[in-house]
Design a protein around this motif. Structure first.
Motif, short mmCIF file in Angstrom:
data_model
loop_
_atom_site.label_atom_id
_atom_site.label_comp_id
_atom_site.label_asym_id
_atom_site.label_seq_id
_atom_site.Cartn_x
_atom_site.Cartn_y
_atom_site.Cartn_z
N GLN A 122 -11.42 7.87 -24.07
CA GLN A 122 -12.12 7.85 -22.78
C GLN A 122 -11.14 7.42 -21.69
N ASN A 123 -11.28 8.02 -20.52
CA ASN A 123 -10.39 7.72 -19.38
C ASN A 123 -8.94 8.12 -19.60
N ARG A 124 -8.70 9.00 -20.55
CA ARG A 124 -7.36 9.54 -20.75
C ARG A 124 -7.41 10.99 -20.31
N SER A 125 -6.57 11.37 -19.37
CA SER A 125 -6.71 12.75 -18.90
C SER A 125 -5.89 13.74 -19.71
N ARG A 126 -4.89 13.26 -20.46
CA ARG A 126 -4.13 14.18 -21.31
C ARG A 126 -4.07 13.58 -22.71
N GLY A 139 -6.42 18.27 -32.12
CA GLY A 139 -6.92 19.02 -30.99
C GLY A 139 -6.39 18.38 -29.72
N MET A 140 -6.44 19.13 -28.64
CA MET A 140 -5.90 18.63 -27.38
C MET A 140 -6.94 18.78 -26.28
N VAL A 141 -7.12 17.70 -25.52
CA VAL A 141 -8.06 17.74 -24.40
C VAL A 141 -7.29 17.34 -23.15
N PHE A 142 -7.09 18.30 -22.26
CA PHE A 142 -6.32 18.05 -21.04
C PHE A 142 -7.25 18.14 -19.84
N PHE A 242 4.47 17.66 -24.73
CA PHE A 242 3.27 17.56 -23.88
C PHE A 242 3.19 16.30 -23.01
N THR A 243 4.04 15.31 -23.26
CA THR A 243 3.96 14.02 -22.56
C THR A 243 2.51 13.58 -22.27
N PRO A 244 1.71 13.42 -23.35
CA PRO A 244 0.31 13.05 -23.14
C PRO A 244 0.16 11.58 -22.72
N PHE A 274 14.17 11.86 -22.74
CA PHE A 274 14.08 12.59 -21.47
C PHE A 274 12.67 12.65 -20.92
N VAL A 275 11.75 12.01 -21.62
CA VAL A 275 10.35 11.96 -21.15
C VAL A 275 9.91 10.49 -21.17
N PRO A 276 8.94 10.13 -20.36
CA PRO A 276 8.50 8.72 -20.34
C PRO A 276 7.63 8.37 -21.54
N ALA A 277 8.27 8.39 -22.73
CA ALA A 277 7.50 8.22 -23.97
C ALA A 277 6.77 6.88 -24.01
N GLU A 278 7.31 5.87 -23.31
CA GLU A 278 6.67 4.55 -23.33
C GLU A 278 5.30 4.60 -22.64
N LYS A 279 5.07 5.65 -21.88
CA LYS A 279 3.76 5.77 -21.20
C LYS A 279 2.72 6.45 -22.08
N THR A 280 3.15 7.03 -23.20
CA THR A 280 2.19 7.63 -24.13
C THR A 280 1.67 6.53 -25.04
#
Ligand code: ZN
Length: 310
Positions: A122-126, A139-142, A242-244, A274-280
């Motif tokens: 919930q409250n996760r947009s990617r 599955g993926m919900v974007f 996907f940098t979710p 090269f991606v902000p993995a710490e934000k996933t």
């Protein structure tokens, strides 16, 4: 109150789920892979019985099924486990029997929708949902929308190749993520690498390996290290692609997630520079053993009640 139908290779679970994702009644029966008509009758009678147990009337029916299924037409595709169901349209048939609106999705997508709407996502947009058990699916919900491929197709996260020199996979490749990191792969690895005289080799399972590792068994800890490495590689790939915001982890192997998470984090940090993995955020599914059943109900909300359309 939604009638939920979760169709797996070995069992069909049916339940009644309220508007908050709570299961009010449930029952299950073995799947007959060859006789669709018997399966349809069984599902209809279980829906009536669970509705009666819950003391309610159904207002719709949602289905999650082991894939591939055609979610928009409601038909079963070339499902390995269910040869007798191929080309049958459970959506139309149940709609006719109950005079209700019926929706179908692949079970990985159904569970992803459930975690996105009512669970840890919930409250996760990617959001990417990954389940690790006898196989790996997801599955993926974007932005509140279920990601669909061409013609409504369901992407197979478990079948991206992690090591082309790895074990043969049912899909035709070698070294798919599933073939290296699903539960059975842990047992296979241990059997192939165990020192002579190791007492737990006979009939070892992923569950048993995790139990032994928790007790400090050195061989089981090696198997866990190996498993965590391959889990980490696959998750790192998903993050690079996907940098979710979040990856929600589920499935029987993830019941022992604390054994794997540190090592998974290391692998991700090493390979996702090269991606902000710490934000996933890696987070555990919160709906428990009924995720797929709750997911089946969420499929109905998603299709007909604007569920997930934030
Ligand atoms: Zn494969």
């Amino acid at each position: 109150m939604i009638g939920a139908v979760d169709i797996g290779g070995t069992k069909i679970a049916v339940g009644v789920v309220d508007d908050n994702g709570k299961v009010l009644a449930r029952m299950q029966a073995p799947t007959d892979p060859d006789r669709y008509t018997d399966g349809l009758k069984l599902i209809a009678s279980m829906l009536r019985e669970t509705a009666e147990k819950a003391g309610t009337q159904l207002s719709g029916i949602g289905i999650g099924s082991t894939g591939p299924v055609d979610p928009l037409r409601g038909e079963f595709g070339d499902v390995d486990f269910l040869p007798g169901w191929r080309g049958k349209n459970l959506v139309k048939d149940l709609a006719q029997i109950f005079s209700l609106r019926v929706a179908l999705e692949n079970d990985g997508d159904a569970a992803a929708l459930a975690e996105a709407g009512w669970g840890a996502g919930q409250n996760r947009s990617r959001l990417i949902y990954v389940t690790v058990g006898t196989g790996i699916g997801g599955g993926m919900v974007f932005d509140g929308k279920l990601y669909r491929g061409v013609d409504g197709a369901h992407p197979e996260v478990g079948h991206h190749v992690v090591d082309p020199a790895g074990p043969k996979c049912s899909c035709g490749f070698r070294g798919c993520w599933e073939s290296l990191a699903a539960g059975p792969a842990m047992a296979t690895w241990l059997e192939a690498n165990v020192p002579e005289g190791y007492p737990h080799r006979e009939g070892i399972t992923a569950k048993k390996i995790c139990e032994l590792a928790q007790q400090g068994d050195a061989v089981a800890l090696q198997a866990v290290e190996h498993e965590a490495y391959y889990l980490g590689l696959g998750l790192a790939n998903l993050i690079n692609l996907f940098t979710p915001d979040a990856i929600v982890l589920s499935g029987s192997v993830m019941k022992s997630a604390p054994l794997f998470l540190d090592r998974i984090g290391e692998v991700i940090r090493r390979g996702c520079r090269f991606v902000p993995a710490e934000k996933t955020q890696l987070t555990l599914a919160s709906l428990g053993d009924d995720t797929n059943l709750i997911g089946a109900a969420r499929v109905w909300h998603y299709r007909f009640a604007g569920g997930g359309q934030r």
